[in-house]
Design a protein around this motif. Structure first.
Motif, PDB file in Angstrom:
ATOM      1  N   LEU A  91      76.499  34.358   6.163  1.00  0.00           N
ATOM      2  CA  LEU A  91      77.931  34.980   6.073  1.00  0.00           C
ATOM      3  C   LEU A  91      78.740  35.189   6.921  1.00  0.00           C
ATOM      4  CD1 LEU A  91      77.065  37.396   3.231  1.00  0.00           C
ATOM      5  CD2 LEU A  91      77.833  35.146   2.783  1.00  0.00           C
ATOM      6  N   GLU A  92      78.469  35.448   8.148  1.00  0.00           N
ATOM      7  CA  GLU A  92      79.356  35.691   9.310  1.00  0.00           C
ATOM      8  C   GLU A  92      79.848  34.594   9.767  1.00  0.00           C
ATOM      9  OE1 GLU A  92      78.952  37.997  13.590  1.00  0.00           O
ATOM     10  OE2 GLU A  92      77.742  38.452  11.997  1.00  0.00           O
ATOM     11  N   ILE A  93      78.627  33.390   9.895  1.00  0.00           N
ATOM     12  CA  ILE A  93      79.282  32.089  10.300  1.00  0.00           C
ATOM     13  C   ILE A  93      80.357  31.636   9.628  1.00  0.00           C
ATOM     14  CG2 ILE A  93      78.328  29.633  10.655  1.00  0.00           C
ATOM     15  CD1 ILE A  93      75.938  31.064  11.661  1.00  0.00           C
ATOM     16  N   ILE A  94      79.918  31.407   8.219  1.00  0.00           N
ATOM     17  CA  ILE A  94      81.040  30.845   7.320  1.00  0.00           C
ATOM     18  C   ILE A  94      82.444  31.790   7.395  1.00  0.00           C
ATOM     19  CG2 ILE A  94      81.598  30.734   4.656  1.00  0.00           C
ATOM     20  CD1 ILE A  94      78.842  30.413   4.294  1.00  0.00           C
ATOM     21  N   ALA A  95      82.545  32.948   7.547  1.00  0.00           N
ATOM     22  CA  ALA A  95      83.568  33.774   7.772  1.00  0.00           C
ATOM     23  C   ALA A  95      84.332  33.242   9.207  1.00  0.00           C
ATOM     24  CB  ALA A  95      83.400  35.104   7.666  1.00  0.00           C
ATOM     25  N   LEU A  99      88.093  31.883   9.475  1.00  0.00           N
ATOM     26  CA  LEU A  99      89.127  32.278  10.506  1.00  0.00           C
ATOM     27  C   LEU A  99      89.605  31.210  11.405  1.00  0.00           C
ATOM     28  CD1 LEU A  99      87.670  35.990  10.751  1.00  0.00           C
ATOM     29  CD2 LEU A  99      89.497  35.270   9.455  1.00  0.00           C
ATOM     30  N   ILE A 100      88.694  30.459  11.846  1.00  0.00           N
ATOM     31  CA  ILE A 100      89.095  29.636  13.016  1.00  0.00           C
ATOM     32  C   ILE A 100      89.985  28.621  12.437  1.00  0.00           C
ATOM     33  CG2 ILE A 100      88.239  27.811  14.551  1.00  0.00           C
ATOM     34  CD1 ILE A 100      85.909  29.505  15.196  1.00  0.00           C
ATOM     35  N   LEU A 101      89.607  28.078  11.403  1.00  0.00           N
ATOM     36  CA  LEU A 101      90.319  27.175  10.622  1.00  0.00           C
ATOM     37  C   LEU A 101      91.807  27.610  10.166  1.00  0.00           C
ATOM     38  CD1 LEU A 101      87.944  25.464   8.034  1.00  0.00           C
ATOM     39  CD2 LEU A 101      89.082  24.350  10.159  1.00  0.00           C
ATOM     40  N   LEU A 102      91.963  28.832   9.852  1.00  0.00           N
ATOM     41  CA  LEU A 102      93.332  29.434   9.260  1.00  0.00           C
ATOM     42  C   LEU A 102      94.057  29.702  10.573  1.00  0.00           C
ATOM     43  CD1 LEU A 102      92.104  32.194   6.887  1.00  0.00           C
ATOM     44  CD2 LEU A 102      93.598  30.136   6.269  1.00  0.00           C
ATOM     45  N   GLY A 105      95.428  26.247  11.663  1.00  0.00           N
ATOM     46  CA  GLY A 105      96.592  26.071  11.035  1.00  0.00           C
ATOM     47  C   GLY A 105      97.788  26.750  10.947  1.00  0.00           C
ATOM     48  N   LEU A 106      97.509  28.117  11.359  1.00  0.00           N
ATOM     49  CA  LEU A 106      98.749  28.785  11.800  1.00  0.00           C
ATOM     50  C   LEU A 106      99.511  28.267  13.058  1.00  0.00           C
ATOM     51  CD1 LEU A 106      97.802  32.481  10.678  1.00  0.00           C
ATOM     52  CD2 LEU A 106      99.435  30.940   9.463  1.00  0.00           C
ATOM     53  N   LEU A 107      98.673  27.983  14.017  1.00  0.00           N
ATOM     54  CA  LEU A 107      99.241  27.360  15.211  1.00  0.00           C
ATOM     55  C   LEU A 107      99.942  26.136  15.022  1.00  0.00           C
ATOM     56  CD1 LEU A 107      96.537  28.361  17.931  1.00  0.00           C
ATOM     57  CD2 LEU A 107      98.720  29.595  17.591  1.00  0.00           C
ATOM     58  N   ALA A 108      99.527  25.220  14.422  1.00  0.00           N
ATOM     59  CA  ALA A 108     100.123  23.965  14.057  1.00  0.00           C
ATOM     60  C   ALA A 108     101.411  24.165  13.235  1.00  0.00           C
ATOM     61  CB  ALA A 108      99.216  23.238  13.060  1.00  0.00           C
TER      62      ALA A 108
END
Length: 218
Positions: A91-95, A99-102, A105-108
């Motif tokens: 669960l921690e890895i998935i979370a 978070l990394i993808l979000l 995306g926000l940086l992009a």
């Protein structure tokens, strides 16, 4: 002469209830002993994997928890620690991936916003120049020949101070080029930041869509 009998000691009272008898194994039967509890070889790995889930080392914790499951399974011991560690670390890895993808995306989006905003303002001002040129044509019957001609009438005057209107190709996103093509057409050229500052043409009237009033596409 008769002699009195000698006094006898008082009798010892019998104990109340049956006397417990010791128990012995039946003849020929071996004596049995309870074996010590089986050891869990996966317990240590399970504890470490569970702890790592709470200190930000979930990938390592997941590996150790899986090892704990395998070791406990081979020994037919409890797999509880390995199961809990596997679930928490997964669960921690998935979370973390989410978070990394979000964040990426926000940086992009943040990096695109300035270019999109600058492009939108350029297009908006090109349309404004279009309207001013048409307002001038309503008075003169022709599009402005020079940039200074826009100031001749209040309704055609260029009032935007953020950009500079020039009569040559723009060299930055703060400049727009106005060019009269004919009595029935004109062009506004600007540098589009979304396409590597490529020169884009906004045509007015029946002007061509290519650079310098040409009919071809640029």
């Amino acid at each position: 002469m008769n002699q009195d009998p000698a006094p006898q000691p008082p009798a010892t009272p019998s104990p109340v209830g049956p006397t417990p008898q010791p128990t012995y194994a039946a003849p020929g039967q071996p004596t049995t002993y309870s074996p010590p509890p089986a050891q869990n070889p996966g317990q240590t790995m399970g504890i470490i994997g569970l702890v790592l889930a709470f200190v930000g080392l979930a990938p390592i914790g997941l590996v150790l928890s899986i090892i704990s499951l395998v070791q406990s399974g081979k020994a037919q011991a409890s797999k509880t620690l390995g199961i809990i560690g596997t679930i928490l670390n997964s669960l921690e890895i998935i979370a973390g991936v989410i978070l990394i993808l979000l964040f990426t995306g926000l940086l992009a989006i943040a990096s695109l916003e300035p270019a999109d905003d600058a492009r939108l303002r350029l297009i908006t001002y090109a349309i404004e120049i279009d309207d001013k040129a048409k307002a001038y044509k309503e008075q003169e019957g022709d599009y402005p020949l020079a940039i200074s001609d826009f100031a001749k009438y209040p309704q055609s005057r260029l009032t935007n101070t953020e950009y500079t209107v020039v009569d040559k190709d723009p060299t930055g996103t703060h400049m727009l080029k106005y060019q009269r093509c004919s009595k029935t057409g004109a062009q506004v050229t600007y540098s589009d930041p979304e396409f590597g500052n490529k020169l884009m043409v906004h045509k007015i009237g029946d002007a061509g869509s290519g650079l310098n009033c040409t009919k071809g596409l640029y």
